[in-house]
Design a protein around this motif. Structure first.
Motif, PDB file in Angstrom:
ATOM      1  N   ALA A  15       0.805  -1.223   0.000  1.00  0.00           N
ATOM      2  CA  ALA A  15       0.000   0.000   0.000  1.00  0.00           C
ATOM      3  C   ALA A  15       0.843   1.280   0.000  1.00  0.00           C
ATOM      4  O   ALA A  15       0.419   2.307  -0.514  1.00  0.00           O
ATOM      5  CB  ALA A  15      -0.924  -0.012   1.225  1.00  0.00           C
ATOM      6  N   ARG A  43      11.212   1.855  11.109  1.00  0.00           N
ATOM      7  CA  ARG A  43      10.943   2.953  12.056  1.00  0.00           C
ATOM      8  C   ARG A  43       9.641   2.711  12.819  1.00  0.00           C
ATOM      9  O   ARG A  43       9.573   2.835  14.057  1.00  0.00           O
ATOM     10  CB  ARG A  43      10.890   4.279  11.278  1.00  0.00           C
ATOM     11  CG  ARG A  43      10.759   5.585  12.071  1.00  0.00           C
ATOM     12  CD  ARG A  43       9.398   5.892  12.694  1.00  0.00           C
ATOM     13  NE  ARG A  43       8.238   5.578  11.888  1.00  0.00           N
ATOM     14  CZ  ARG A  43       7.681   6.395  11.005  1.00  0.00           C
ATOM     15  NH1 ARG A  43       8.175   7.584  10.802  1.00  0.00           N
ATOM     16  NH2 ARG A  43       6.611   6.020  10.309  1.00  0.00           N
ATOM     17  N   GLY A  76       1.456  -7.826   5.616  1.00  0.00           N
ATOM     18  CA  GLY A  76       2.180  -7.107   4.562  1.00  0.00           C
ATOM     19  C   GLY A  76       3.494  -6.580   5.119  1.00  0.00           C
ATOM     20  O   GLY A  76       4.100  -7.183   6.022  1.00  0.00           O
ATOM     21  N   VAL A  77       3.946  -5.437   4.583  1.00  0.00           N
ATOM     22  CA  VAL A  77       5.246  -4.857   4.958  1.00  0.00           C
ATOM     23  C   VAL A  77       5.301  -4.573   6.464  1.00  0.00           C
ATOM     24  O   VAL A  77       6.248  -4.970   7.157  1.00  0.00           O
ATOM     25  CB  VAL A  77       5.499  -3.556   4.146  1.00  0.00           C
ATOM     26  CG1 VAL A  77       6.746  -2.845   4.625  1.00  0.00           C
ATOM     27  CG2 VAL A  77       5.608  -3.881   2.658  1.00  0.00           C
ATOM     28  N   GLN A  78       4.280  -3.894   6.996  1.00  0.00           N
ATOM     29  CA  GLN A  78       4.283  -3.561   8.426  1.00  0.00           C
ATOM     30  C   GLN A  78       4.125  -4.805   9.302  1.00  0.00           C
ATOM     31  O   GLN A  78       4.773  -4.919  10.341  1.00  0.00           O
ATOM     32  CB  GLN A  78       3.167  -2.551   8.753  1.00  0.00           C
ATOM     33  CG  GLN A  78       3.446  -1.141   8.265  1.00  0.00           C
ATOM     34  CD  GLN A  78       4.644  -0.520   8.951  1.00  0.00           C
ATOM     35  OE1 GLN A  78       4.963  -0.809  10.107  1.00  0.00           O
ATOM     36  NE2 GLN A  78       5.328   0.345   8.238  1.00  0.00           N
TER      37      GLN A  78
HETATM   38  N1  LIG Z   1       1.683   4.648  11.772  1.00  0.00           N
HETATM   39  C1  LIG Z   1       2.636   4.656  10.856  1.00  0.00           C
HETATM   40  O1  LIG Z   1       3.665   5.291  11.021  1.00  0.00           O
HETATM   41  C2  LIG Z   1       2.466   3.841   9.617  1.00  0.00           C
HETATM   42  C3  LIG Z   1       1.256   3.243   9.358  1.00  0.00           C
HETATM   43  N2  LIG Z   1       1.094   2.478   8.241  1.00  0.00           N
HETATM   44  C4  LIG Z   1      -0.213   1.855   8.021  1.00  0.00           C
HETATM   45  O2  LIG Z   1      -0.105   0.452   8.235  1.00  0.00           O
HETATM   46  C5  LIG Z   1      -1.028  -0.237   7.402  1.00  0.00           C
HETATM   47  C6  LIG Z   1      -0.331  -1.372   6.663  1.00  0.00           C
HETATM   48  O3  LIG Z   1       0.668  -0.827   5.798  1.00  0.00           O
HETATM   49  P1  LIG Z   1       1.642  -1.804   4.994  1.00  0.00           P
HETATM   50  O4  LIG Z   1       2.002  -2.981   5.817  1.00  0.00           O
HETATM   51  O5  LIG Z   1       2.723  -0.959   4.442  1.00  0.00           O
HETATM   52  O6  LIG Z   1       0.671  -2.272   3.807  1.00  0.00           O
HETATM   53  P2  LIG Z   1       0.749  -3.635   2.949  1.00  0.00           P
HETATM   54  O7  LIG Z   1      -0.072  -3.395   1.729  1.00  0.00           O
HETATM   55  O8  LIG Z   1       2.168  -4.071   2.767  1.00  0.00           O
HETATM   56  O9  LIG Z   1       0.056  -4.726   3.874  1.00  0.00           O
HETATM   57  C7  LIG Z   1      -1.279  -4.688   4.246  1.00  0.00           C
HETATM   58  C8  LIG Z   1      -1.686  -6.146   4.499  1.00  0.00           C
HETATM   59  O10 LIG Z   1      -2.937  -6.159   5.163  1.00  0.00           O
HETATM   60  C9  LIG Z   1      -3.663  -7.263   4.652  1.00  0.00           C
HETATM   61  N3  LIG Z   1      -5.082  -7.087   4.964  1.00  0.00           N
HETATM   62  C10 LIG Z   1      -5.941  -6.185   4.435  1.00  0.00           C
HETATM   63  N4  LIG Z   1      -7.157  -6.358   4.977  1.00  0.00           N
HETATM   64  C11 LIG Z   1      -7.063  -7.377   5.854  1.00  0.00           C
HETATM   65  C12 LIG Z   1      -7.998  -8.031   6.721  1.00  0.00           C
HETATM   66  N5  LIG Z   1      -9.279  -7.669   6.763  1.00  0.00           N
HETATM   67  N6  LIG Z   1      -7.543  -9.034   7.528  1.00  0.00           N
HETATM   68  C13 LIG Z   1      -6.245  -9.408   7.505  1.00  0.00           C
HETATM   69  N7  LIG Z   1      -5.308  -8.839   6.681  1.00  0.00           N
HETATM   70  C14 LIG Z   1      -5.733  -7.834   5.873  1.00  0.00           C
HETATM   71  C15 LIG Z   1      -3.339  -7.285   3.170  1.00  0.00           C
HETATM   72  O11 LIG Z   1      -3.591  -8.536   2.584  1.00  0.00           O
HETATM   73  C16 LIG Z   1      -1.830  -6.962   3.216  1.00  0.00           C
HETATM   74  O12 LIG Z   1      -1.043  -8.140   3.317  1.00  0.00           O
HETATM   75  C17 LIG Z   1      -1.654   0.832   6.483  1.00  0.00           C
HETATM   76  O13 LIG Z   1      -2.911   1.180   7.037  1.00  0.00           O
HETATM   77  C18 LIG Z   1      -0.691   1.989   6.578  1.00  0.00           C
HETATM   78  O14 LIG Z   1      -1.328   3.231   6.338  1.00  0.00           O
HETATM   79  C19 LIG Z   1       2.119   2.261   7.382  1.00  0.00           C
HETATM   80  C20 LIG Z   1       3.343   2.854   7.585  1.00  0.00           C
HETATM   81  C21 LIG Z   1       3.597   3.710   8.711  1.00  0.00           C
END
Ligand SMILES: NC(=O)C1=CN([C@@H]2O[C@H](COP(=O)(O)OP(=O)(O)OC[C@H]3O[C@@H](n4cnc5c(N)ncnc54)[C@H](O)[C@@H]3O)[C@@H](O)[C@H]2O)C=CC1
Ligand SMILES: O=C(O)C1=NCCCC1
Length: 100
Positions: A15, A43, A76-78
């Motif tokens: 994402a 981070r 995912g990544v996080q």
């Molecule tokens: N607070 C912060 O500093 C940050 C927050 N984030 C947030 O963290 C979240 C995840 O980001 P990333 O890991 O980079 O995205 P990503 O796209 O790498 O991973 C998201 C994962 O969630 C899964 N997913 C979606 N809906 C689901 C559900 N209902 N049940 C189980 N798994 C589900 C997807 O299949 C995917 O594997 C986003 O909302 C992003 O905005 C990301 C980076 C920094």
């Protein structure tokens, strides 16, 4: 000087994407451009661990520590970065991962 540019497209996978640009603060020269996904993942997971340490782990009794369950929602990544940091720095009784 450092600038992070992030795009967030929740329907894309992964994402989040972007770049971190580092500049020399004396002369403005560009020093490097790095992958913001990797830096943001590490981070954010480290900040989460520090918050959990201060707000929870430190106050837990031994019995709570021994029975602790880590649940990761989304892999995912996080999710992967959090799993990595939380399992390296704390001992869990059980680890659960919830994928979509
Ligand atoms: N607070 C912060 O500093 C940050 C927050 N984030 C947030 O963290 C979240 C995840 O980001 P990333 O890991 O980079 O995205 P990503 O796209 O790498 O991973 C998201 C994962 O969630 C899964 N997913 C979606 N809906 C689901 C559900 N209902 N049940 C189980 N798994 C589900 C997807 O299949 C995917 O594997 C986003 O909302 C992003 O905005 C990301 C980076 C920094
Ligand atoms: O880099 C951050 O901090 C982000 N926070 C929320 C989601 C996008 C990246």
């Amino acid at each position: 000087m450092c600038v992070k540019t992030i795009t967030s497209f929740p329907e894309s996978s992964p994402a989040i994407d972007g770049a971190v640009s580092l500049f020399n603060s004396n002369n403005g020269r560009l020093l490097l451009i790095a992958d913001a996904k990797e830096i943001t993942a590490r981070r954010t997971a480290t900040a989460s661990f520090l918050a959990t340490q201060l707000l929870a782990f430190k106050k837990w009794k031994n019995e709570q520590k021994e029975n602790a369950i880590l649940t990761i929602l989304g892999c995912g990544v996080q999710g992967r970065a959090h799993l990595d940091v939380f399992t390296q720095l704390f001992k869990w009784n059980k680890v659960k991962k919830k994928k979509r």
